[in-house]
Enzyme design. Structure first.
Site, PDB file in Angstrom:
ATOM      1  N   LYS A   1       0.840  -1.208   0.000  1.00 18.09           N
ATOM      2  CA  LYS A   1       0.000   0.000   0.000  1.00 18.09           C
ATOM      3  C   LYS A   1       0.875   1.258   0.000  1.00 18.09           C
ATOM      4  O   LYS A   1       0.544   2.252  -0.651  1.00 18.09           O
ATOM      5  CB  LYS A   1      -0.929  -0.003   1.214  1.00 18.09           C
ATOM      6  CG  LYS A   1      -1.787   1.254   1.296  1.00 18.09           C
ATOM      7  CD  LYS A   1      -2.828   1.175   2.394  1.00 18.09           C
ATOM      8  CE  LYS A   1      -3.681   2.440   2.429  1.00 18.09           C
ATOM      9  NZ  LYS A   1      -4.795   2.360   3.402  1.00 18.09           N
TER      10      LYS A   1
ATOM     11  N   HIS B   1      -2.690 -36.707 -29.402  1.00 16.50           N
ATOM     12  CA  HIS B   1      -3.827 -35.777 -29.436  1.00 16.50           C
ATOM     13  C   HIS B   1      -4.869 -36.121 -28.366  1.00 16.50           C
ATOM     14  O   HIS B   1      -6.061 -36.180 -28.629  1.00 16.50           O
ATOM     15  CB  HIS B   1      -4.461 -35.753 -30.818  1.00 16.50           C
ATOM     16  CG  HIS B   1      -3.492 -35.381 -31.904  1.00 16.50           C
ATOM     17  ND1 HIS B   1      -2.721 -34.249 -31.844  1.00 16.50           N
ATOM     18  CD2 HIS B   1      -3.165 -36.001 -33.065  1.00 16.50           C
ATOM     19  CE1 HIS B   1      -1.959 -34.175 -32.929  1.00 16.50           C
ATOM     20  NE2 HIS B   1      -2.201 -35.228 -33.680  1.00 16.50           N
TER      21      HIS B   1
END
Length: 541
Positions: free
Chosen positions: A157, A302
């Protein structure tokens, strides 16, 4: 965010990339000690005062570095088994006060709070702990980091004044910048680190929430529930970018769940950069190989198996898998559920394959593969079963993993002829393989010398009859005396008649069709043994 909509201070910080801030005091508290001593040494060389906690301080002192304990900074001892050590105003005040704000400076001076210019923090390994086999509930809860995320957020922050370092991978670049700038870091670097810190805490909180969501409502048990989460949280850091996706015009990357388990986190021992398609095939290959307790080799092309074999050794299992479809195996990937030894590696090295995944490789195996520079070898730690997530337009589909083991005691024999013991063993083998074949799926298999071997696989067909025909057409081995598995029921007798005509003598299928009686009658006429599982294994992608 559009830069014109940013607060003025943020635009100012981001634009002033040369706004250097010296690091004079750093707080270090890390779980992952990788590179810690070297980075801390760089800080010390630039005169940075080092403040640390527990095990981190011990490591730094053993390396000969001067370190102040956090309790010296706060004036308060670490307590509650380390649960409370950095949750203190002298830590967060030192991080959060804005050096350019006179009121902030006056407040910290009044309370004798020292500025902290850098936080080097990484968090308790929550995901790794939660993923451990046999982990206890108390251990999961105890590995929820409180102080670490709080410091990361405070430092991030106040990035205009503080550098926050949540990732050891950044140490080398930061050390180089500190050396180049006499111990200072730029505003651009501090901003980049702040964004990474907030991403880190977001992913960490998401992992905790998702893990706890999967546990029973009553505290104390670690048995995962099958109930799907009310909120789907997908937060994962990018592990690496890939050259491209399924096709060269698609960008792609691989993201990690932080557990160091499974294909996404496997160690690549050699070979070319992994592609998107490699990783998809390897995941399918490993899932199939790990389905079995016996030694198994699966060859995938595949995402569909082209050969699966069992054996007493990896070499035997590989020979049976390759024999099933040596043509399709060319250019595929191999999954092995055992450590690959030198004998098996010597045989595998004769075939062109893209990648091999296994729990390990002996030194002899690595030597056998070393000449194949492009062959990718992946060594992985098995991951537990997880819910499957698929993105669709507008949202996601989530389902439990398809885990439903079937034994001989679970099936129902519905024909006049019962399977022989060998047929039953082959049926159960073919059923496991069939689960990993795209629907509609038919798998022909047999026992060879007492071990399971696929013979022909019909995958991804629009018609079950076509799947049966295609599987028979793909067979490189004799089909006579094989068994057949179907991932879903036969809606008509024609599918059964096709596998019987091909040579199968026994069939395993879910059952449940309105025409089951018709199919069973056809099996009786053909002398085919048939068993029903009551479980379907559709695999649509």
């Amino acid at each position: 965010m559009n830069p014109h909509h940013m607060p003025n201070t943020m635009r100012h910080v981001m634009s002033e990339s040369n706004d250097l801030k010296a690091v004079k005091r750093a707080l270090l508290s890390v779980t992952d000690k990788t590179g810690l001593v070297e980075f801390a040494g760089t800080l010390a060389r630039h005169g940075v005062e080092l403040i640390s906690t527990g095990g981190t301080a011990k490591v730094l002192r053993e390396a000969g570095l001067s370190v102040k304990d956090i309790s010296e900074l706060t004036g308060f001892p670490e307590m509650l088994d380390g649960r409370v050590k950095t949750l203190h105003p002298k830590v967060h005040g030192g991080l959060l006060h804005r050096r350019s704000d006179p009121a902030h400076v006056a407040a910290v001076n009044e309370h004798e709070i020292l500025p902290i210019d850098m936080v080097v923090v990484n968090l308790y390994a929550f995901e790794k702990t939660a993923a451990k086999p046999g982990v206890h509930f108390e251990e999961i809860i105890e590995n929820i980091d409180i102080g670490g995320p709080s410091m990361l957020r405070s430092a991030a922050k106040n990035f205009e004044d503080v550098a926050v370092v949540p990732d050891p991978k950044d140490y080398a670049d930061l050390a180089a910048e500190l050396d180049a700038n006499a111990g200072s870091l730029s505003a651009a670097t501090r901003w980049k680190l702040a964004r990474k810190a907030f991403a880190t805490t977001a992913a960490y909180d998401s992992a905790i929430a998702s893990t706890l969501d999967a546990l029973p409502a009553e505290p104390g048990s670690v048995e995962k529930t099958t109930e799907l989460p009310v909120t789907l949280r997908i937060v994962a850091p990018r592990k690496t970018s890939l050259r491209y996706g399924e096709n060269p015009h698609q960008a792609a990357a691989v993201y990690t769940d932080g557990t160091e388990l499974g294909i996404a986190n496997a160690a690549q021992l050699q070979g070319k950069e992994l592609s998107y398609n490699n990783l998809v095939d390897l995941d399918a290959c490993w899932a199939l190989a790990s389905e079995f307790e016996a030694t198994v080799v699966a060859i995938i092309k595949h995402t569909n198996p082209c050969g699966v074999g069992q054996g007493t050794t990896v070499a035997e299992a590989y020979a049976r898998a390759l024999e099933a479809d040596p043509v399709s195996a060319f250019g595929g990937v191999i999954g092995v559920n055992r450590v690959v030894d030198g004998v098996a590696a010597a045989e595998m090295a004769k075939l062109f394959v893209e990648a091999i995944v296994a729990p390990g490789f002996t030194d002899e195996a690595k030597a056998a593969f070393a000449a194949k520079k492009n062959l990718r070898l992946l060594e992985l730690k098995p991951a537990p079963l997880v819910d499957r997530i698929k993105q669709i337009s507008g949202g996601f589909l989530v389902q439990n993993e398809d885990f439903h083991p079937i034994t001989a005691a679970d099936v129902k024999i519905v024909t006049e002829r019962h399977p022989t013991p060998d047929e039953m063993e082959a049926l159960l083998f073919s059923w496991k393989v069939c689960k990993h074949v795209k629907s509609n799926a038919i798998v022909y298999a047999r026992l060879k010398d007492g071990f399971g071997q696929s013979v022909g696989i019909g995958a991804g067909q629009m018609s079950r009859v076509d799947a049966a025909r295609f599987g028979a057409m793909k067979a490189a081995l004799p089909l006579e005396g094989t068994v057949a598995a179907s991932d879903a029921f036969f809606p008509f007798a024609d599918g059964l008649e096709t596998v019987a005509k091909a040579g199968a003598t026994a069939v395993i299928q879910p059952g449940g069709s309105v025409r089951d009686a018709e199919v069973i009658e056809a099996a009786n006429k053909l002398g085919v043994a048939m068993v029903l599982t009551g479980v379907r294994h559709f695999r649509h992608g």
